[in-house]
Design a protein around this motif. Structure first.
Motif, PDB file in Angstrom:
ATOM      1  N   LYS A 248     -11.207   1.877   0.413  1.00 21.78           N
ATOM      2  CA  LYS A 248     -11.665   0.544   0.822  1.00 21.78           C
ATOM      3  C   LYS A 248     -12.922   0.604   1.680  1.00 21.78           C
ATOM      4  O   LYS A 248     -13.335  -0.420   2.230  1.00 21.78           O
TER       5      LYS A 248
ATOM      6  N   SER B 173     -13.497   1.900   4.679  1.00 11.27           N
ATOM      7  CA  SER B 173     -13.257   2.288   6.068  1.00 11.27           C
ATOM      8  C   SER B 173     -11.894   2.947   6.178  1.00 11.27           C
ATOM      9  O   SER B 173     -11.003   2.707   5.354  1.00 11.27           O
TER      10      SER B 173
ATOM     11  N   ALA C 285      -8.895   0.354   6.761  1.00 14.09           N
ATOM     12  CA  ALA C 285      -8.608  -0.438   5.568  1.00 14.09           C
ATOM     13  C   ALA C 285      -7.996   0.426   4.467  1.00 14.09           C
ATOM     14  O   ALA C 285      -7.074  -0.002   3.756  1.00 14.09           O
ATOM     15  N   THR C 286      -8.491   1.653   4.331  1.00 10.50           N
ATOM     16  CA  THR C 286      -7.957   2.551   3.304  1.00 10.50           C
ATOM     17  C   THR C 286      -6.526   2.944   3.608  1.00 10.50           C
ATOM     18  O   THR C 286      -5.662   2.930   2.715  1.00 10.50           O
TER      19      THR C 286
ATOM     20  N   THR D   9      -4.378   1.303   5.347  1.00 14.43           N
ATOM     21  CA  THR D   9      -3.546   0.115   5.149  1.00 14.43           C
ATOM     22  C   THR D   9      -3.235  -0.073   3.663  1.00 14.43           C
ATOM     23  O   THR D   9      -2.093  -0.374   3.280  1.00 14.43           O
ATOM     24  N   ALA D  10      -4.245   0.131   2.823  1.00 13.14           N
ATOM     25  CA  ALA D  10      -4.035   0.024   1.380  1.00 13.14           C
ATOM     26  C   ALA D  10      -3.066   1.087   0.884  1.00 13.14           C
ATOM     27  O   ALA D  10      -2.209   0.822   0.041  1.00 13.14           O
TER      28      ALA D  10
ATOM     29  N   GLU E 257      -0.655  -1.492  -0.592  1.00 18.76           N
ATOM     30  CA  GLU E 257      -1.198  -2.061  -1.824  1.00 18.76           C
ATOM     31  C   GLU E 257      -0.815  -1.263  -3.057  1.00 18.76           C
ATOM     32  O   GLU E 257      -0.425  -0.101  -2.977  1.00 18.76           O
TER      33      GLU E 257
END
Length: 601
Positions: free
Chosen positions: A225, A227, A230-231, A233-234, A238
């Motif tokens: 993602k 950063s 964000a990565t 978290t994914a 996700e």
């Protein structure tokens, strides 16, 4: 000594009176790797220099020194051709220098960047070599924790694959050297359990291997993602962006990237699937060139325009295909998938729930659906893909020829997919016995399907079968290997017929191999039976019966795999709600499907 205090010019320096430093091979966050010459033995080596950041505190300096020494010891304990050999550790300038084997070649990251993406087969070869190193490391109580393309070297001499950089490895029994609250590694390759701060095990390295395989064929890391936060978290929350180039490797990727480590492929299962991909037959070598457009040749008649069904033709003899070469499990490919409809139609309300904690979206058919649908229909497509590898020897046998078309069109167009037998072929035993006077579908000859059933034909997957009147094709199975049929509501019961054009030799063995992935990726899976069978004189037949929960619906499935000739293997899978398995409607559906099925290859 801080980085500012370290010598700016190190080239030509002689370490320990023996190792002459040459050019820089690479730089990382914690050190520099040099090409060097061992002047005592007259050989070229690699030397890893530990470099300290500016203004480093003494505690942090000691931690980095400990980590470097731990890396050297960890590598030395792994006796495998896929790990570099450590020759020496030199202490100069109050810091360690590791002298090791020099691998002449590129990193996997450089290969995919400079030379292009790997084929699924080559990626499987690289993955298997890395898996071999991890197996030895895990046996020694060592977790690598940083498996990624830039840490895999490929020798330019012999293609040897080497896993490097055990700098953040965790060694069983050694105290932690990572600062509290800190996570070290590449975000896209950090497993969900590590991202959550849980204690990792060998499964964490296998997750990273799945990410490495994904990047090898896609050219980008999974979940990236941009950063770190964000990565990560994914990674935890996700669904995976379905790979476009994985082919038969797709099953391994999804199995290794299962968010729940308990549902993740283990070493043995991953190894078996990777070997299947590596040893799958090359199709392109067998295809004859297409003749010129104006050449004279024999060919089957195309399906006539859709019209009112004229009745159903006679079934061929029950021994059709007997004496053909046996094979390893029918398209066992997606036979256990029970995949819901693809983009051409909405998923049924009874679509299954994800099998792992993250609600992982498995399969490219789901890529166009909203996240909420992805979470619901998650696991089933990977089951089909897993079986495609296990049962078709990982061949990816052309079942995706019509990729990108809607479910109806890909089966021979909406008008041609579900026609009575005369409509689909118009010649041979299937022609000339129907009602050519415009009779309705229910005006069946004496040996036609029972009342309430009509014969449908599928030209793409080369079969015909009698199904309840009003049923239609709702989609294709997860790996595009077959067709799924159901009533107008899209719910249960369902019939799925899959085709493989690369048969093996033992249907029962193929089912047993496929069961590994199905069990790992199904909710409440329980085998009822799995055994060879005799049917129509086919040389290899096996029935696999099991129960599981799809969505919130307990179902029971009978999956019959068989081979009709050296180029055609089929699987017929019938799924009913578990509490209705013995009802007349489900029993009649099973009997009719098996009695009326005819291969058309």
């Amino acid at each position: 000594m801080s980085e500012a205090e370290q010598p700016k010019e190190t080239t030509g320096r002689l370490l320990a009176g023996r190792y002459r430093l040459g050019e820089v091979l690479g730089r990382g966050g914690m050190g520099t790797v040099w090409r060097a010459v061992d002047e005592t033995l007259g050989r070229t080596v690699a030397v890893k220099e530990l470099r300290f950041p500016s203004a480093i505190e003494e505690d942090e300096k000691r931690r980095l020194i400990t980590r470097t020494l731990r890396e050297a010891k960890a590598i030395a304990r792994i006796r495998n051709n896929g790990a570099v050999t450590v020759y020496d550790v030199v202490d100069e300038d109050d810091r360690p220098w590791i002298v090791m084997e020099l691998i002449e070649g590129k990193s996997l990251a450089e290969v995919t960047r400079d030379d292009g993406l790997l084929t699924p087969r080559r990626a499987a070869e690289v993955g298997l070599a890395v898996l071999d190193v991890l197996r030895f490391a895990h046996r020694e109580g060592i977790l690598h924790r940083d498996v990624k393309p830039s840490n895999v070297l490929i020798s330019e001499d012999d293609g040897r694959v080497v896993l490097t950089d055990f700098g953040i490895a965790q060694v069983e029994g050694d105290p932690s050297i990572t600062s509290t609250g800190m996570l070290v590694g590449a975000p896209s390759y950090i497993s969900p359990e590590r991202a959550r701060g849980h204690k990792p095990g060998p499964a964490a390295d296998l997750w990273s291997l799945g990410g490495l395989l994904y990047a090898s064929v896609e050219g980008v890391p999974p979940y990236d993602k941009g950063s770190a936060i964000a990565t990560l978290t994914a990674v935890m929350t996700e669904n995976l962006e379905p790979p476009k180039n994985a082919g038969p490797l797709e099953t391994v990727i999804y199995g290794l990237l299962a968010k729940d480590p308990d549902q993740r492929l283990d070493d043995a299962a991953a190894r078996a699937l990777l070997n299947d991909v590596i040893h799958a037959p090359e199709e392109s070598e067998e295809k004859a060139p297409e003749p010129p457009a104006d050449s004279t040749r024999s060919m089957p008649l195309p399906p006539p325009p859709a019209g009112k069904p004229k009745g159903s033709g006679k079934r061929k003899g029950a021994a059709a295909g007997a004496g053909a070469a046996a094979g390893e499990g029918a398209v066992a490919a997606d036979a256990a998938a029970a995949t819901p409809a693809g983009p051409a139609g909405p998923p049924p309300s009874s679509a299954p729930s994800g099998v792992n904690a993250g609600g992982e979206a498995f399969g490219r058919l789901l890529a166009r659906h909203k996240m909420v649908i992805l979470a619901v229909v998650a696991a089933l497509v990977v089951l089909g893909s897993a079986l495609a590898v296990a049962l078709n020897n990982g061949s990816g046998d052309g079942s995706r020829d019509n990729k990108g078309k809607g479910a109806q069109e890909s089966a021979g167009s909406e008008k041609g997919a579900d026609k009575p037998k005369e409509e689909a072929g118009g010649q041979g035993d299937d022609a000339g016995d129907g009602d050519d006077d415009g009779g309705k579908a229910e005006d069946k000859p004496e040996d036609g399907p029972p009342d309430g059933y009509e014969t449908v034909s599928n030209s793409k997957f080369e079969f015909s079968v009698a199904l309840p009147e009003g049923w239609k094709q709702t989609g294709e199975s997860g790996a595009g290997a077959g067709a799924i049929y159901a009533g107008s509501d899209g719910g249960y019961p369902k019939v799925q017929v899959d085709l493989s054009r690369s048969p093996g030799s033992d249907a029962a063995d193929a089912w047993r191999k496929g069961e590994v992935s199905v069990k790992q990726n199904s909710t409440d899976y329980k085998r009822v039976s799995l055994e060879p069978s005799s049917w129509r004189g086919y040389l290899t037949v096996a029935d696999w019966e099991f129960t599981r929960t799809e969505g919130k619906v307990p179902v029971r499935i009978l999956n019959r795999g068989f081979v009709t000739d050296k180029a055609h293997a089929y699987a017929i899978m019938i799924t009913c709600e578990a509490d209705k398995w013995d009802d007349k409607s489900c029993a009649e559906l099973r009997d009719t499907a098996f009695d009326t099925f005819e291969p058309k290859g």
